[in-house]
Design an enzyme around this catalytic site. Sequence first.
Site, PDB file in Angstrom:
ATOM      1  N   CYS A 126     -19.143   5.643  11.137  1.00  0.00           N
ATOM      2  CA  CYS A 126     -18.074   6.543  11.592  1.00  0.00           C
ATOM      3  C   CYS A 126     -17.768   6.374  13.078  1.00  0.00           C
ATOM      4  CB  CYS A 126     -18.435   7.987  11.290  1.00  0.00           C
ATOM      5  SG  CYS A 126     -20.149   8.368  11.543  1.00  0.00           S
ATOM      6  N   HIS A 235     -16.710  13.663  15.462  1.00  0.00           N
ATOM      7  CA  HIS A 235     -17.456  12.947  16.508  1.00  0.00           C
ATOM      8  C   HIS A 235     -16.552  12.739  17.728  1.00  0.00           C
ATOM      9  CE1 HIS A 235     -20.536  12.414  13.630  1.00  0.00           C
ATOM     10  NE2 HIS A 235     -20.460  11.121  13.389  1.00  0.00           N
TER      11      HIS A 235
HETATM   12  C1  2RA Z   1     -24.181  10.006  11.503  1.00  0.00           C
HETATM   13  N1  2RA Z   1     -22.933   7.938  11.566  1.00  0.00           N
HETATM   14  O1  2RA Z   1     -23.266  10.553  12.123  1.00  0.00           O
HETATM   15  C2  2RA Z   1     -24.016   8.644  10.906  1.00  0.00           C
HETATM   16  C3  2RA Z   1     -23.861   8.743   9.430  1.00  0.00           C
HETATM   17  N2  2RA Z   1     -22.554   8.679   8.978  1.00  0.00           N
HETATM   18  O2  2RA Z   1     -25.291  10.521  11.293  1.00  0.00           O
END
Ligand code: 2RA
Length: 336
Positions: A126, A235
């Site tokens: 991601c 994120h």
């Molecule tokens: C996380 N990128 O954010 C990893 C799993 N998608 O933990």
Amino acid sequence: MKVAVVGATGLVGGVMFEVLKEHDFPITELVPVASERSVGKQIDYRGKSYTVVSLQDAVDARCDVAIFSAGGSTSLEWAPKFAEVGTTVIDNSSAWRMDPDKKLVVPEVNADQLTAADRIIANPNCSTIQMVVALAPLHRAYGIKRLVISTYQSFTGTGVKAVKQYEQERDGQKSEDPAYHYPIFENCIPHCDVFLDNDYTKEEMKLVHETRKILGDDSIAITATAVRVPVHGGHSESVNVEFHKPFTLDEVRKLLSEVPGLVLQDDPKTNTYPMPLLAKHRDEVFVGRLRRDESIENGLNMWIVADNLRKGAATNAVQIAEYLRKHRLVGTEVPA
Ligand code: 2RA
């Protein structure tokens, strides 16, 4: 199109159904797949109820596409079995990402690499996906010399267990089965995934290796710090870029404004910048806080935010499926 969703009862699996519906992906038959303990459960999709089946039953169903969000071990064992019967697998785990024979795809960046012979396609991590959507046009224009990345990753990236831990701690309860070594509520944990021998975490090294593979340039120097934060919507990433060539901020803004699926939110005068609060449930990548790094020549600072369950996982996978369908690369005989 006959589509299997492997990991149908997981966090990403649930978002996968939302995205497939919102994109009106042409599904003639849906095959929800989960572990043995979930076989027989019902999944509602667009007003119809579907029964969750086992992995073997899904292989036998000979789907056109199987979108996996079921972890690396399941993918390593089962993706080849789907591929052998002619199903094209789009896998969200890290299992195949660095395999030299597998494509690691972000449609806005490198979908043109895909051919009908690609039967197992890897969805990047991601935090990599959202970053390369913004970096790819800049790399083409100026050549990236070095990246210094700090991520602020939603606990939803770890899955249902982490969401439960956050909610229990938020409600003042002790988490019975915590996902993290420490509390996540009102805390930041500089530890995503496991530590490696070089004292970086797997999550940090994914940013290094995957970015180089997707941009097709192993010369790019990259260092990263990945932090888990008590945020729900997505994120966030602070990215410092050093280019080989000079640039202007106006040129950068123009290049970014031409990227499909990228939204520029950048105006300090009106306090306009990306935030997970604004990215949640959205498919786009949001970029802002653009400013020259005045400490080096050809340096740029960026702030990049995206919903990690959508563009960071489900949406990117569905966009790959859309590309395969549009270019008639699924359900066709592999060329001689
Ligand atoms: C996380 N990128 O954010 C990893 C799993 N998608 O933990």
